[in-house]
Scaffold this active site. Structure first.
Site, PDB file in Angstrom:
ATOM      1  N   ASP A  70     -95.788  25.423 -34.714  1.00  0.00           N
ATOM      2  CA  ASP A  70     -96.397  25.305 -33.570  1.00  0.00           C
ATOM      3  C   ASP A  70     -97.795  25.174 -33.166  1.00  0.00           C
ATOM      4  O   ASP A  70     -98.246  25.862 -32.071  1.00  0.00           O
ATOM      5  CB  ASP A  70     -95.883  25.978 -32.390  1.00  0.00           C
ATOM      6  CG  ASP A  70     -94.003  25.797 -32.192  1.00  0.00           C
ATOM      7  OD1 ASP A  70     -93.844  25.044 -33.212  1.00  0.00           O
ATOM      8  OD2 ASP A  70     -93.466  26.262 -31.332  1.00  0.00           O
ATOM      9  N   LYS A 107     -88.596  20.791 -32.717  1.00  0.00           N
ATOM     10  CA  LYS A 107     -87.364  21.446 -32.220  1.00  0.00           C
ATOM     11  C   LYS A 107     -87.758  21.609 -30.459  1.00  0.00           C
ATOM     12  O   LYS A 107     -88.845  20.964 -30.026  1.00  0.00           O
ATOM     13  CB  LYS A 107     -87.655  23.040 -32.522  1.00  0.00           C
ATOM     14  CG  LYS A 107     -89.041  23.708 -32.303  1.00  0.00           C
ATOM     15  CD  LYS A 107     -89.011  24.852 -32.807  1.00  0.00           C
ATOM     16  CE  LYS A 107     -90.489  25.764 -32.723  1.00  0.00           C
ATOM     17  NZ  LYS A 107     -90.640  25.905 -31.371  1.00  0.00           N
ATOM     18  N   CYS A 153     -92.483  32.185 -31.047  1.00  0.00           N
ATOM     19  CA  CYS A 153     -91.759  31.172 -31.842  1.00  0.00           C
ATOM     20  C   CYS A 153     -92.133  31.673 -33.607  1.00  0.00           C
ATOM     21  O   CYS A 153     -91.133  31.482 -34.356  1.00  0.00           O
ATOM     22  CB  CYS A 153     -92.324  29.684 -31.568  1.00  0.00           C
ATOM     23  SG  CYS A 153     -91.712  29.069 -30.305  1.00  0.00           S
TER      24      CYS A 153
END
Ligand SMILES: [Zn+2]
Length: 192
Positions: free
Chosen positions: A16, A102, A141
């Site tokens: 990310d 995701k 994450c």
């Protein structure tokens, strides 16, 4: 731990590294963009050694349940196809890199790159046994992805200096959890 430690069976998992998680974005991690040059060095080394690179991205539809407007914990961020959801412009994205998407579900959030993405199957096909992990945020994450990797039987290493937390306290706790999980599974989650 340096790029010299990369060997066959390894892969990079970059979590990310998107504009919304960097300074100026919708959900910025303090100095989040500072990790980009470190990640780029590892990505270049991986490319030289034919080590596969996987990049996850948070990729939310409008009305995602993680948004505060929907009762979730976060401001609107990483909306699909927006500049905020794009990878940081300075991040070296190899042509051969695989992107793991995701956060697309309407019924739940997905912090981990392994959460219902099929990544585990892909890594198995690619013969990956050890993951070098970096990205944002260390306490959300990156944490979830690393704990899942260890749980699935991978050795998991945090790339030194290549992840940062949303809060210092969260980061300390996440590092402790990842190190403990690594010890339990025989892998090692390195400290930054
Ligand atoms: Zn999100």
């Amino acid at each position: 731990m340096t790029t010299e430690d990369l060997r066959p069976g390894d892969a990079l998992l970059i979590v990310d590294v998107q504009n919304d998680f960097c300074p100026g974005g919708a959900l910025p991690i303090p100095e989040g963009d500072r990790i980009v040059p470190v990640l780029n060095r590892w990505i270049e080394a991986a490319e030289r050694s034919d080590i596969p690179v996987y990049l996850s991205r948070d990729w939310h539809p409008r009305g995602h349940p993680s948004f505060a407007s929907e009762g979730g914990a976060w401001p609107v961020h990483c909306l699909q196809d927006t500049e905020g959801a794009a990878f940081h412009a300075d991040l070296r994205v190899p042509a051969a890199a695989l992107v793991v998407t995701k956060g697309t579900r309407f019924d739940q959030d997905q912090y981990s790159a392994f959460d219902q993405t099929g990544l585990h199957s892909r890594l198995a096909k690619d013969g990956v046994r050890r993951l070098w992990i970096g990205g944002l945020a260390q306490d959300v994450c990156v944490r979830a992805s690393t704990l899942d990797a260890l749980d699935l039987g991978y050795a998991a290493m945090l790339i030194p200096g290549a992840s940062l937390p949303g809060t210092e306290e969260g980061g300390r706790e996440a590092l402790r959890e990842m190190a403990e999980a690594g010890g339990a599974s025989g892998g090692a989650a390195g400290r930054n």
